[in-house]
Write an enzyme that holds these catalytic residues in place. Structure first.
Site, PDB file in Angstrom:
ATOM      1  N   CYS A 190     -10.686   0.570 -12.359  1.00 31.32           N
ATOM      2  CA  CYS A 190      -9.840   1.331 -11.446  1.00 31.32           C
ATOM      3  C   CYS A 190      -8.634   0.552 -10.944  1.00 31.32           C
ATOM      4  O   CYS A 190      -8.020   0.926  -9.973  1.00 31.32           O
ATOM      5  CB  CYS A 190     -10.657   1.855 -10.267  1.00 31.32           C
ATOM      6  SG  CYS A 190     -11.407   0.559  -9.292  1.00 31.32           S
ATOM      7  N   GLU A 201     -14.767  -7.384  -8.660  1.00 29.04           N
ATOM      8  CA  GLU A 201     -13.484  -7.989  -8.300  1.00 29.04           C
ATOM      9  C   GLU A 201     -13.585  -9.497  -8.208  1.00 29.04           C
ATOM     10  O   GLU A 201     -12.632 -10.220  -8.444  1.00 29.04           O
ATOM     11  CB  GLU A 201     -13.009  -7.462  -6.939  1.00 29.04           C
ATOM     12  CG  GLU A 201     -12.743  -5.987  -6.910  1.00 29.04           C
ATOM     13  CD  GLU A 201     -12.503  -5.496  -5.499  1.00 29.04           C
ATOM     14  OE1 GLU A 201     -11.345  -5.314  -5.131  1.00 29.04           O
ATOM     15  OE2 GLU A 201     -13.496  -5.319  -4.763  1.00 29.04           O
ATOM     16  N   ASN A 227      -6.882  -5.536  -9.994  1.00 28.85           N
ATOM     17  CA  ASN A 227      -5.853  -6.211  -9.189  1.00 28.85           C
ATOM     18  C   ASN A 227      -6.404  -7.492  -8.580  1.00 28.85           C
ATOM     19  O   ASN A 227      -5.819  -8.563  -8.714  1.00 28.85           O
ATOM     20  CB  ASN A 227      -5.361  -5.303  -8.057  1.00 28.85           C
ATOM     21  CG  ASN A 227      -4.685  -4.060  -8.586  1.00 28.85           C
ATOM     22  OD1 ASN A 227      -4.699  -3.808  -9.784  1.00 28.85           O
ATOM     23  ND2 ASN A 227      -4.094  -3.287  -7.703  1.00 28.85           N
ATOM     24  N   ASP A 228      -7.537  -7.364  -7.885  1.00 24.51           N
ATOM     25  CA  ASP A 228      -8.115  -8.549  -7.260  1.00 24.51           C
ATOM     26  C   ASP A 228      -8.796  -9.438  -8.289  1.00 24.51           C
ATOM     27  O   ASP A 228      -8.694 -10.648  -8.230  1.00 24.51           O
ATOM     28  CB  ASP A 228      -9.087  -8.147  -6.151  1.00 24.51           C
ATOM     29  CG  ASP A 228      -8.343  -7.859  -4.852  1.00 24.51           C
ATOM     30  OD1 ASP A 228      -7.263  -8.454  -4.667  1.00 24.51           O
ATOM     31  OD2 ASP A 228      -8.810  -7.059  -4.046  1.00 24.51           O
ATOM     32  N   HIS A 287       0.797  -1.226   0.000  1.00 25.20           N
ATOM     33  CA  HIS A 287       0.000   0.000   0.000  1.00 25.20           C
ATOM     34  C   HIS A 287       0.820   1.262   0.000  1.00 25.20           C
ATOM     35  O   HIS A 287       0.426   2.267  -0.553  1.00 25.20           O
ATOM     36  CB  HIS A 287      -1.015  -0.046   1.139  1.00 25.20           C
ATOM     37  CG  HIS A 287      -2.097  -1.004   0.809  1.00 25.20           C
ATOM     38  ND1 HIS A 287      -2.036  -2.330   1.160  1.00 25.20           N
ATOM     39  CD2 HIS A 287      -3.198  -0.861   0.046  1.00 25.20           C
ATOM     40  CE1 HIS A 287      -3.087  -2.939   0.664  1.00 25.20           C
ATOM     41  NE2 HIS A 287      -3.802  -2.086  -0.006  1.00 25.20           N
ATOM     42  N   ARG A 297     -10.180   5.541  -1.963  1.00 24.34           N
ATOM     43  CA  ARG A 297     -10.026   4.440  -1.001  1.00 24.34           C
ATOM     44  C   ARG A 297     -10.151   5.019   0.402  1.00 24.34           C
ATOM     45  O   ARG A 297      -9.368   5.895   0.762  1.00 24.34           O
ATOM     46  CB  ARG A 297      -8.636   3.832  -1.103  1.00 24.34           C
ATOM     47  CG  ARG A 297      -8.302   3.163  -2.392  1.00 24.34           C
ATOM     48  CD  ARG A 297      -6.905   2.531  -2.281  1.00 24.34           C
ATOM     49  NE  ARG A 297      -6.607   1.746  -3.456  1.00 24.34           N
ATOM     50  CZ  ARG A 297      -5.962   2.206  -4.515  1.00 24.34           C
ATOM     51  NH1 ARG A 297      -5.516   3.453  -4.531  1.00 24.34           N
ATOM     52  NH2 ARG A 297      -5.740   1.430  -5.549  1.00 24.34           N
TER      53      ARG A 297
END
Lengths: 101, 841
Positions: free
Chosen positions: B618, B547, B570-571, B306, B412
């Site tokens: 995103c 996701e 990403n996920d 992160h 986020r």
């Protein structure tokens, strides 16, 4: 004398053509006849025909890579040199004794 | 009667006695509690206590060093014989071959920098770019702020804290070792940690400091760490120096056991700085003044940590995985070049010239992007793509707007929840969201409700650790259990929606029930606000993150429930491809361009549009400029990317025709592999019609280059400035690959570097006359003062009439008069006219 030649370098962008020009220029100075085929990025240009090959006294191979259609030249006496020699000392190429092909 | 035995031997270990062999020896010695065992390194006269790994490692025993083992004590014969037997039989083979330090040899260093010969250390590129500043080392070991190490210390209590922490840490490691999930190397490392955590000399020193100096347990650990790391630092073997990291790791665990994670997170920067840390927490990053932060050097922290994601958002050049960061010291001036994953520890004139050139290029690019800041992103055929930004704080919204973002595609909110002891209040959240709404000035801000769990843990939620957190209790799955928390957040967002255009997005949705639940909660809060007569946006949009692959197949059912979708690549990628993105062994299979994944994206967009749902993306995939044809081809409504990527994506949209992109995308979905998709992407870059092979901007009669490396870079950069390449560094590499066959120095002061590459968008020739002749390794060994660089756009040479120009030029160069003219013509116009005439352009 009557020469035929093939030039070919790794990328086929510069040295193939520089060597061809150099061989043509030098042959003229030395009073030889020459026809140079280039195998470069544009493919085969100024291709050597059976008639050219048949009438030649010797083949100059100024190539750093395997050339295409090499079987055309079987039996022709040949002088094999790196491309760079055609730029560095072209006269010495014409002074070499050809190997039996 | 005490006996004494001695045994001489030569160190047989190729890497010397580092922590792992030391650990093996220590274990044998530990079996004989009655004897004292010493090891003397005769090459440096250092004497080590064989019961202490740190002491053994500190003796700096290298391969071939002569050593003496000394065993003392009553009846120590058996101990002596056993230890000698170990030294003879097992010791030589107790060092495994280490995994190769692959990154060292594979790393590409720009030739100019290599030629400059500046000292550098190597790591992995995480956020590209370069920056310069003084080193600020963020200490891993810190006491909680406000704790005075000498105040009211009761030694017995402090000693108990130490014993307890050591015992707990040892048992943690033992559990990990017993889990059966570790590689042999990982196990060895943990075994070494286990021994360090119970190392007699280390613990003696800690106890001694507490007793004699009356300092607290934490301070004693920090001081002992400093003492032993000094000893290890002095070692000549790099492997031994690396053990400092192990020791630090153990010490920081012990501190955490004693004090929790309450250490101060504030980092104050007073001048342009390069922050060096073992691992930086997101809250530490947030606390720093980003205008003073030129770069980040992290010893750990992968591409998706992160802190790295935050650094990307702020455009902070970041290098991770630096092993020998211990050679950096506070205040030292360094350059972080994350484009190549290096840190230059000492600059020289040549390196300065390199970075000055890179800086000019960066400014040029910025000016180009600036033109697109206020324009909506549009393709050649007028198709719109909204380009928004990903942020984690309200302050970033302001930066995003300045960076050309058309909104915030992902806010986020986890950052508000992490790194603290209790959840943020509704009021605190309201203020943050209100600020975001106001900064965005009417543009949409999509606020994602908290996504905690997985790799984001929060202490006050008391989430237990899980074997498989990414498949576990996280995202929308925790909402029912933490309804109060969610209600607070939704209420804060709703209230803030009165001040701009806010939207709500739910993370990690895997079934409809999760959405209906949030929807009903939202409706209840709306009614409640109505009763209280509080203003909010009554038509606020609700959307979800796509996701989890299962939701891809229920989009028609979602249509009435949500207003929009945003693909979190990403996920989605890791769930769909079954690849843990943090696992180095399979990370090469984490492919955004996997045809199956592209097919999935195709289905999402088509189904969404069929049901009149707006759909964006995103994830990291959206921010990679190279993917743009795929994203345009898929027909996405929006991409949300890191702030620095916004302008670049907008600018690039203008290069594409959406119809071509659709064709490419369809072919990519049908491709056999990600590699084939890469090929498709490379091919689609078409030659702009009617671009001349040479033009004025490709002629420089006063080029300032001091060596061949600079000249080739200069030529590559010229092609960049002329918009003929977007990847000057890649082009440079292609020139060098050709130079590697044999030098293109032609003699007569001429050099003709050349290559055939996809890095240029059009066949190009550039001509440089150099201010000063340089060495090139030419046929006639003479220096070069004229460079003619020839680049052929790969993939379209057959039957190409432009190609004739190259062969004509090559032939002309063999003539004195041509070379003479190129050397003597007065100005660029004259050179261009001459070339046009001679090459019949």
């Amino acid at each position: 004398m009557k020469f035929i030649a093939v030039t070919a370098c790794p990328t086929g962008i510069a040295h193939t053509y520089m060597a061809a020009e150099s061989l043509e220029k030098t042959a003229k100075e030395l009073g030889h006849e020459i026809k140079v085929e280039t195998q470069g990025a544009m493919g085969i240009e100024n291709e050597l025909r059976p008639a050219d090959i048949k009438g030649a006294d010797a083949l100059i191979l100024a190539a750093d890579i395997a050339i295409e259609n090499a079987e055309r030249f079987e039996g022709i006496p040949r002088i094999e040199v790196p491309v760079q020699l055609a730029l560095k000392d072209p006269k010495s190429i014409f002074a070499k004794v050809p190997n039996r092909g | 009667m005490p006996e004494v035995y001695e045994y001489r031997f030569v160190c047989p270990l190729p890497n010397g006695v580092h922590a792992r062999p030391a650990n093996s020896l220590e274990q044998v010695v530990a079996g004989f509690t009655e004897s004292q065992v010493w090891l003397t390194n005769l090459s440096n006269q250092k004497i080590a206590n064989a019961r202490s790994i740190l002491s053994l490692v500190g003796a700096d025993i290298k391969a071939g060093d002569e050593c003496v083992l000394k065993v003392e004590g009553d009846n120590c014969g058996p101990a002596y014989r056993e230890i000698v037997r170990f030294l003879k039989e097992k010791f030589p083979s107790c060092d495994d071959v280490l995994p190769p330090a692959a990154f060292m040899s594979e790393v590409y260093i720009p030739p100019v920098l290599r030629a400059a010969g500046v000292p550098m250390i190597f790591g992995c590129k995480a956020v590209s770019g370069f920056g310069r500043g003084s080193v600020v080392i963020v200490e891993a070991l810190k006491l909680p702020s406000g704790l005075d190490p000498r105040e009211t210390v009761r030694p017995e209590q402090e000693l108990r804290k130490i014993e307890k922490a050591v015992a707990e840490h040892r048992s943690d490691i033992t559990i990990k070792l017993g889990s059966g999930r570790l590689t042999s190397v990982e196990s060895k490392v943990l075994e070494a940690h286990l021994s360090i955590a119970s190392d007699v000399e280390f613990l003696d020193r800690v106890r001694c400091l507490i007793r004699q100096q009356g300092i607290c347990a934490g301070q004693a650990i920090i001081e002992s760490f400093a003492y032993f790391s000094e000893i290890l630092k002095a070692a000549q073997s790099e492997l031994i120096r690396e053990r400092i990291v192990d020791l630090q790791d153990v010490c920081s665990h012990l501190l955490k056991k004693i004090y929790g994670s309450a250490a101060s997170d504030q980092i104050v920067l007073s001048c342009p700085s390069v922050c060096v840390a073992d691992n930086l927490t997101p809250s530490q990053f947030i606390s720093m003044d980003k205008t003073m932060l030129s770069g980040l050097v992290l010893m750990h922290g992968g591409n998706t940590s992160h802190t790295v994601i935050l650094a990307r958002s702020f455009g902070i050049p970041t290098v991770t995985g630096i092993k020998d960061a211990t050679i950096l010291s506070n205040g030292q001036e360094v350059v972080v070049d994350a484009t190549y994953g290096i840190v230059i520890t000492e600059m020289n004139a040549q390196a300065e010239r390199y970075y000055a050139a890179e800086h000019r290029k960066q400014e040029f690019q910025q000016r180009y992007f600036d033109d697109f800041l206020d324009k909506p992103a549009k393709t050649v055929d007028g198709v719109r793509l909204e380009v928004m930004a990903n942020v984690a704080t309200a302050d970033e919204v302001l930066m995003a707007m300045a960076g050309g973002a058309e909104g915030i595609g992902l806010f986020r909110t986890e950052m508000l929840f992490m790194g603290r002891d209790s959840a943020p209040s509704e009021e605190e959240q309201f203020n943050e969201y209100k600020k975001a709404a106001e900064y965005a000035a009417g543009k949409p801000v999509i606020i994602r409700t908290f996504d905690i769990g997985g790799d984001k843990s929060v202490s006050y939620l008391n989430l237990t650790s899980e074997d498989n957190p990414f498949l576990g209790y996280r995202g929308a799955r925790v909402y029912r259990d933490y309804e109060g928390l969610l209600k607070n957040q939704l209420r804060a967002i709703l209230r803030a929606s009165a001040f701009g255009c806010l939207k709500i997005m739910i993370p990690m949705v895997s079934c409809l029930e999760e959405v209906t639940y949030v929807r009903s909660l939202l409706d209840r809060i709306k009614t409640e606000l109505d009763v209280r007569s509080l203003a909010y946006d009554k038509s606020i949009s609700l959307g979800i993150m796509v996701e989890v692959p299962s939701v891809v197949f229920v989009i028609p059912q979602l249509a009435g429930l949500v207003d929009f979708l945003s693909i979190g690549t990403n996920d989605l990628t890791q769930y769909f491809l079954a690849i843990d993105r943090g696992n180095e062994r399979v990370s090469s299979l984490y492919q955004s361009r996997h045809p199956g994944l592209l097919g999935l994206i195709q289905k999402i967009v088509e189904d969404a549009h069929r049901h009149k749902l707006w759909v964006g993306m995103c994830g990291e995939m959206a921010g990679q400029v190279d993917h743009l044809p795929l994203l345009l081809g898929a027909g996405l409504d929006e991409v949300s990317v890191s702030i620095p990527a916004v302008a670049a994506i907008k600018a690039r949209c203008a290069d594409y025709d959406s119809r071509d992109c659709r064709t490419i995308f369809e072919r990519a979905v049908a491709a056999k592999s990600a590699g084939q998709v890469d090929m498709l992407l490379a091919e689609q870059q078409r030659e702009p019609v009617g671009r001349p092979v040479i033009e004025l901007s490709l002629i420089d009669l006063d080029a300032d280059c001091i060596n061949k490396e600079e000249a080739i870079k200069y030529a590559s950069d010229m092609l960049y400035y002329a918009h003929r390449t977007e990847k000057p560094s890649e082009l440079e590499q292609h020139f060098w690959q050709r130079e590697g066959v044999y030098s293109t120095g032609l003699g007569y002061g001429f050099a003709v570097p050349h290559c055939k590459t996809r890095a240029v968008c059009a066949h190009s020739i550039c001509l440089m006359r150099l201010k000063q002749p340089i060495v090139w390794k030419s046929i006639d060994d003479k220096p070069v003062d004229i460079v003619i660089a020839m680049t052929i756009r790969d993939g379209q040479t057959a039957g190409d009439t432009h190609m004739k120009i190259f062969s004509k030029l090559a032939r002309r160069i063999m003539h004195d008069d041509f070379r003479g003219m190129l050397r003597s013509l007065q100005d660029r116009q004259a050179v261009l006219a001459y070339l046009q005439e001679k090459l019949a352009l």
